[in-house]
Design a protein around this motif. Structure first.
Motif, PDB file in Angstrom:
ATOM      1  N   THR A 118       0.747  -1.217   0.041  1.00  0.00           N
ATOM      2  CA  THR A 118      -0.150   0.108   0.220  1.00  0.00           C
ATOM      3  C   THR A 118       0.896   1.387  -0.062  1.00  0.00           C
ATOM      4  O   THR A 118       1.979   1.081   0.401  1.00  0.00           O
ATOM      5  CB  THR A 118      -0.794   0.080   1.218  1.00  0.00           C
ATOM      6  N   ARG A 119       0.255   2.327  -0.303  1.00  0.00           N
ATOM      7  CA  ARG A 119       1.115   3.857   0.104  1.00  0.00           C
ATOM      8  C   ARG A 119       0.044   4.739   0.159  1.00  0.00           C
ATOM      9  O   ARG A 119      -0.400   5.555  -0.687  1.00  0.00           O
ATOM     10  CB  ARG A 119       1.862   3.927  -1.449  1.00  0.00           C
ATOM     11  N   PRO A 120      -0.535   4.830   1.447  1.00  0.00           N
ATOM     12  CA  PRO A 120      -1.282   5.959   1.934  1.00  0.00           C
ATOM     13  C   PRO A 120      -0.494   7.391   2.083  1.00  0.00           C
ATOM     14  O   PRO A 120       0.726   7.161   1.991  1.00  0.00           O
ATOM     15  CB  PRO A 120      -1.663   5.366   3.253  1.00  0.00           C
ATOM     16  N   GLN A 121      -1.356   8.417   1.618  1.00  0.00           N
ATOM     17  CA  GLN A 121      -0.923   9.739   1.776  1.00  0.00           C
ATOM     18  C   GLN A 121      -1.531  10.618   2.756  1.00  0.00           C
ATOM     19  O   GLN A 121      -2.833  10.129   2.759  1.00  0.00           O
ATOM     20  CB  GLN A 121      -0.625  10.403   0.612  1.00  0.00           C
ATOM     21  N   GLY A 122      -1.108  11.286   3.522  1.00  0.00           N
ATOM     22  CA  GLY A 122      -2.076  12.303   4.155  1.00  0.00           C
ATOM     23  C   GLY A 122      -1.886  12.279   5.572  1.00  0.00           C
ATOM     24  O   GLY A 122      -0.796  11.946   6.226  1.00  0.00           O
ATOM     25  N   GLU A 123      -2.941  12.040   6.394  1.00  0.00           N
ATOM     26  CA  GLU A 123      -2.728  11.911   7.879  1.00  0.00           C
ATOM     27  C   GLU A 123      -1.819  10.387   8.063  1.00  0.00           C
ATOM     28  O   GLU A 123      -1.185  10.410   9.323  1.00  0.00           O
ATOM     29  CB  GLU A 123      -4.115  11.846   8.402  1.00  0.00           C
ATOM     30  N   LYS A 124      -2.223   9.453   7.504  1.00  0.00           N
ATOM     31  CA  LYS A 124      -1.474   8.346   7.674  1.00  0.00           C
ATOM     32  C   LYS A 124      -0.527   8.081   6.305  1.00  0.00           C
ATOM     33  O   LYS A 124      -0.965   8.088   5.179  1.00  0.00           O
ATOM     34  CB  LYS A 124      -2.496   6.950   7.736  1.00  0.00           C
ATOM     35  N   GLY A 125       0.679   8.536   6.607  1.00  0.00           N
ATOM     36  CA  GLY A 125       1.545   8.117   5.270  1.00  0.00           C
ATOM     37  C   GLY A 125       2.160   9.559   4.739  1.00  0.00           C
ATOM     38  O   GLY A 125       3.107   9.455   4.075  1.00  0.00           O
ATOM     39  N   GLY A 126       1.921  10.689   5.476  1.00  0.00           N
ATOM     40  CA  GLY A 126       2.396  11.862   4.997  1.00  0.00           C
ATOM     41  C   GLY A 126       2.462  12.093   3.356  1.00  0.00           C
ATOM     42  O   GLY A 126       1.504  11.954   2.818  1.00  0.00           O
ATOM     43  N   ARG A 127       3.728  11.983   3.071  1.00  0.00           N
ATOM     44  CA  ARG A 127       3.833  12.254   1.445  1.00  0.00           C
ATOM     45  C   ARG A 127       3.814  11.061   0.806  1.00  0.00           C
ATOM     46  O   ARG A 127       3.665  11.074  -0.369  1.00  0.00           O
ATOM     47  CB  ARG A 127       5.043  13.101   1.172  1.00  0.00           C
ATOM     48  N   GLY A 128       3.959   9.995   1.469  1.00  0.00           N
ATOM     49  CA  GLY A 128       3.717   8.613   0.821  1.00  0.00           C
ATOM     50  C   GLY A 128       4.475   7.579   1.472  1.00  0.00           C
ATOM     51  O   GLY A 128       5.924   7.749   1.160  1.00  0.00           O
ATOM     52  N   LYS A 129       3.954   6.541   2.310  1.00  0.00           N
ATOM     53  CA  LYS A 129       5.004   5.649   2.697  1.00  0.00           C
ATOM     54  C   LYS A 129       4.229   4.319   2.230  1.00  0.00           C
ATOM     55  O   LYS A 129       3.257   4.181   2.210  1.00  0.00           O
ATOM     56  CB  LYS A 129       4.987   5.918   4.362  1.00  0.00           C
ATOM     57  N   ILE A 130       5.208   3.366   2.453  1.00  0.00           N
ATOM     58  CA  ILE A 130       4.728   1.862   1.838  1.00  0.00           C
ATOM     59  C   ILE A 130       4.287   1.136   3.162  1.00  0.00           C
ATOM     60  O   ILE A 130       5.069   0.979   4.315  1.00  0.00           O
ATOM     61  CB  ILE A 130       6.046   1.086   1.252  1.00  0.00           C
ATOM     62  N   GLY A 131       3.190   0.402   2.956  1.00  0.00           N
ATOM     63  CA  GLY A 131       2.783  -0.627   3.880  1.00  0.00           C
ATOM     64  C   GLY A 131       2.704  -1.957   3.260  1.00  0.00           C
ATOM     65  O   GLY A 131       2.658  -2.265   1.959  1.00  0.00           O
ATOM     66  N   PHE A 132       2.226  -2.724   4.443  1.00  0.00           N
ATOM     67  CA  PHE A 132       1.998  -3.964   3.733  1.00  0.00           C
ATOM     68  C   PHE A 132       1.047  -4.917   4.506  1.00  0.00           C
ATOM     69  O   PHE A 132       0.975  -4.578   5.796  1.00  0.00           O
ATOM     70  CB  PHE A 132       3.296  -4.903   3.778  1.00  0.00           C
ATOM     71  N   THR A 133       0.070  -5.865   3.999  1.00  0.00           N
ATOM     72  CA  THR A 133      -0.859  -6.843   4.471  1.00  0.00           C
ATOM     73  C   THR A 133      -1.000  -7.624   3.466  1.00  0.00           C
ATOM     74  O   THR A 133      -0.457  -7.914   2.403  1.00  0.00           O
ATOM     75  CB  THR A 133      -2.217  -5.887   4.836  1.00  0.00           C
ATOM     76  N   LYS A 134      -1.910  -8.639   3.770  1.00  0.00           N
ATOM     77  CA  LYS A 134      -2.126  -9.862   3.182  1.00  0.00           C
ATOM     78  C   LYS A 134      -3.591 -10.319   3.100  1.00  0.00           C
ATOM     79  O   LYS A 134      -4.288 -10.155   4.160  1.00  0.00           O
ATOM     80  CB  LYS A 134      -1.250 -10.960   3.022  1.00  0.00           C
ATOM     81  N   VAL A 135      -4.148 -10.826   2.135  1.00  0.00           N
ATOM     82  CA  VAL A 135      -5.507 -11.773   2.302  1.00  0.00           C
ATOM     83  C   VAL A 135      -5.125 -13.140   1.741  1.00  0.00           C
ATOM     84  O   VAL A 135      -4.287 -13.292   0.837  1.00  0.00           O
ATOM     85  CB  VAL A 135      -6.495 -10.848   1.289  1.00  0.00           C
ATOM     86  N   LYS A 136      -6.451 -13.905   1.784  1.00  0.00           N
ATOM     87  CA  LYS A 136      -6.157 -15.238   1.381  1.00  0.00           C
ATOM     88  C   LYS A 136      -6.179 -15.388  -0.018  1.00  0.00           C
ATOM     89  O   LYS A 136      -5.648 -16.119  -0.689  1.00  0.00           O
ATOM     90  CB  LYS A 136      -7.109 -16.471   2.196  1.00  0.00           C
ATOM     91  N   THR A 137      -7.419 -14.536  -0.332  1.00  0.00           N
ATOM     92  CA  THR A 137      -7.678 -14.663  -1.932  1.00  0.00           C
ATOM     93  C   THR A 137      -7.986 -13.164  -2.232  1.00  0.00           C
ATOM     94  O   THR A 137      -8.214 -12.375  -1.383  1.00  0.00           O
ATOM     95  CB  THR A 137      -8.944 -15.720  -1.875  1.00  0.00           C
ATOM     96  N   LEU A 138      -8.364 -13.099  -3.625  1.00  0.00           N
ATOM     97  CA  LEU A 138      -8.598 -11.802  -4.315  1.00  0.00           C
ATOM     98  C   LEU A 138     -10.095 -11.407  -3.624  1.00  0.00           C
ATOM     99  O   LEU A 138     -10.320 -10.255  -3.680  1.00  0.00           O
ATOM    100  CB  LEU A 138      -8.404 -11.657  -5.798  1.00  0.00           C
ATOM    101  N   ALA A 139     -10.764 -12.378  -3.465  1.00  0.00           N
ATOM    102  CA  ALA A 139     -12.075 -11.977  -2.895  1.00  0.00           C
ATOM    103  C   ALA A 139     -12.043 -11.317  -1.630  1.00  0.00           C
ATOM    104  O   ALA A 139     -13.449 -10.787  -1.494  1.00  0.00           O
ATOM    105  CB  ALA A 139     -13.147 -13.196  -2.873  1.00  0.00           C
ATOM    106  N   GLU A 140     -11.094 -11.479  -0.918  1.00  0.00           N
ATOM    107  CA  GLU A 140     -10.941 -10.693   0.316  1.00  0.00           C
ATOM    108  C   GLU A 140     -10.469  -9.452   0.260  1.00  0.00           C
ATOM    109  O   GLU A 140     -10.321  -8.413   1.233  1.00  0.00           O
ATOM    110  CB  GLU A 140     -10.293 -11.653   1.320  1.00  0.00           C
ATOM    111  N   LEU A 141     -10.008  -8.944  -0.750  1.00  0.00           N
ATOM    112  CA  LEU A 141      -9.518  -7.779  -1.038  1.00  0.00           C
ATOM    113  C   LEU A 141     -10.323  -6.767  -0.930  1.00  0.00           C
ATOM    114  O   LEU A 141     -11.712  -6.523  -1.224  1.00  0.00           O
ATOM    115  CB  LEU A 141      -8.954  -7.518  -2.659  1.00  0.00           C
ATOM    116  N   SER A 142      -9.998  -5.413   0.037  1.00  0.00           N
ATOM    117  CA  SER A 142     -11.098  -4.444   0.327  1.00  0.00           C
ATOM    118  C   SER A 142     -10.407  -3.224   0.649  1.00  0.00           C
ATOM    119  O   SER A 142      -9.296  -3.255   0.935  1.00  0.00           O
ATOM    120  CB  SER A 142     -12.072  -4.929   1.657  1.00  0.00           C
TER     121      SER A 142
END
Length: 312
Positions: free
Chosen positions: A161-185
Motif C-alpha cells: 500500500t501507499r497512503p498519503q495524508g494523515e497516515k503516510g504523509g507524502r507517501g509511505k509503503i505498507g503491507f498486508t495480505k489476504v487469502k484470496t482476491l475475494a477478500e481484497l477491500s
C-alpha cells in the motif's frame, strides 16, 4: 512489522549508491511509433500475452496530464500500438499474475469529491485470462497510488500500500495480505501497517513485486524528494521483505537519471526523474530495468540483478 528500523534519507542512499556504482552494461531508449505528438513513458517491463511480448505505457501530450494507457508490441525493432487492444484512461500501468489470471492496473484520475476544481486519484485493477478479456474488479482507496498485489509462496495475496495524508504523509509503503482476491477491500488496505523507510519530507512507493526463490518478496520501487527550488528527484530503488516475520532490508538505490541516455523532459522540475517500471531478470545475474524518464521518455538499462543477493 519491525518498527525499530530508522528511515534513511535519499541523499544518503544516493551517496552510498554512487560510491559503489557499477556502470550499466547497456543503456537504450525504447522506440515507440504510431503515437504522433505524444510521449510514451512510465512503461511496464515486457510481459507475455497470447504468445507475444507486450509493453503497457502511459501516453500523453507533453503539455498535458490527460493520459491514456496503451499496449505496444515490437515490430522490426519499433514498439507500435497493438491492433485491437483496449485503451484505458489511466496513468502509470502495471501488471502481475495471480493464479492463471493477468492482473492489470493503473492510476485513475477523477474530480475531487469535496474540493471544487481539484482532482483526486485511485488505483484500479482489472483481471482476465489475457489483455483482450480484462474486466475491472477493484478500486483502491481514494488518494492512493502505487497499490500493488503479488501472489505469495503459499498462494495468498500480498498487498503493498501507499497512503498519503494523515497516515503516510507524502507517501509511505505498507503491507498486508489476504487469502484470496475475494477478500481484497478498501478497509483491509487502509488498515495495513507501514514500514519506516522514508523521512517525513520524502516519499516513495512500490512499482513491481517479485516472488523470490526463498519466498521473500523483492520490491522494485522509487524514492523521491523535493530540493530547495521545488525540483523533484526520483530514484529507482529496491528492498526485500520477509512476509513470514515482517522483516525488511534497507532500501538500496539501483539507478539515477545520470545512468540513462540524455533525453527530453516534460517540465524543468522533472529533469531528475527515474520512475521504475519493471525488471526482467536473467539467469546470468543481469537484469533489464525498464523506466520512465523525466515524465517524457522510456528507456531501459542492463544492470546487475539487484534481487540476486537477497536469494543467497
Amino acid at each position: 512489522m519491525p518498527s525499530e528500523k530508522k528511515a534513511i534519507s535519499s541523499i544518503q542512499l544516493l551517496d552510498e549508491y554512487r560510491k559503489n556504482r557499477q556502470q550499466p552494461y547497456e543503456k537504450m531508449r525504447i522506440p515507440f511509433t504510431g503515437v504522433p505528438e505524444k510521449d510514451v513513458y512510465n512503461i511496464t517491463a515486457p510481459f507475455e500475452d497470447d504468445g507475444e511480448l507486450v509493453i503497457a505505457g502511459r501516453v500523453e501530450r507533453r503539455d498535458s496530464e490527460n493520459s491514456e494507457v496503451m499496449f505496444f508490441v515490437n515490430r522490426d525493432g519499433h514498439w507500435i500500438q497493438r491492433e485491437n487492444s483496449p485503451v484505458f484512461q489511466l496513468q502509470d500501468p502495471f501488471f502481475t499474475k495471480i493464479g492463471d489470471e493477468l492482473i492489470f492496473g493503473g492510476v485513475e484520475i477523477f474530480p475531487h469529491p469535496t474540493l471544487q476544481g481539484a482532482l483526486s486519484w485511485r488505483t484500479v485493477f482489472y483481471r482476465g485470462k489475457n489483455i483482450a478479456n480484462l474486466e475491472k474488479f477493484f478500486e483502491g482507496p481514494d488518494g492512493m497510488k502505487d497499490l500493488r498485489l503479488v501472489e505469495m509462496k503459499d498462494g495468498s495475496v500480498g498487498i503493498f500500500t501507499r497512503p498519503q495524508g494523515e497516515k503516510g504523509g507524502r507517501g509511505k509503503i505498507g503491507f498486508t495480505k489476504v487469502k484470496t482476491l475475494a477478500e481484497l477491500s478498501v478497509e483491509v488496505i487502509n488498515d495495513a501497517p507501514l514500514f519506516n523507510q522514508f523521512l517525513d519530507e520524502e516519499w516513495g512507493g512500490a512499482n513491481e513485486i517479485y516472488l523470490l526463490s526463498n519466498g521473500h518478496l523483492g520490491v522494485l520501487g522509487h524514492i523521491a524528494r523535493f530540493d530547495d527550488d521545488g525540483n523533484r528527484h526520483y530514484y529507482s530503488m529496491v528492498f526485500a521483505f520477509n512476509p513470514e516475520n515482517g522483516e525488511y532490508s534497507d532500501i538500496q538505490i539501483i539507478s539515477e537519471r545520470a545512468d540513462f541516455l540524455e533525453g527530453p523532459t516534460k517540465r524543468p522540475d522533472l529533469v531528475d526523474v527515474v520512475f521504475s517500471g519493471g525488471l526482467v531478470r536473467h539467469s546470468d545475474g543481469k537484469a533489464e530495468l525498464y523506466a520512465g524518464i523525466s515524465d517524457a521518455d522510456a528507456q531501459k538499462i542492463i544492470i546487475p540483478d539487484p534481487f540476486k543477493p537477497f536469494e543467497q
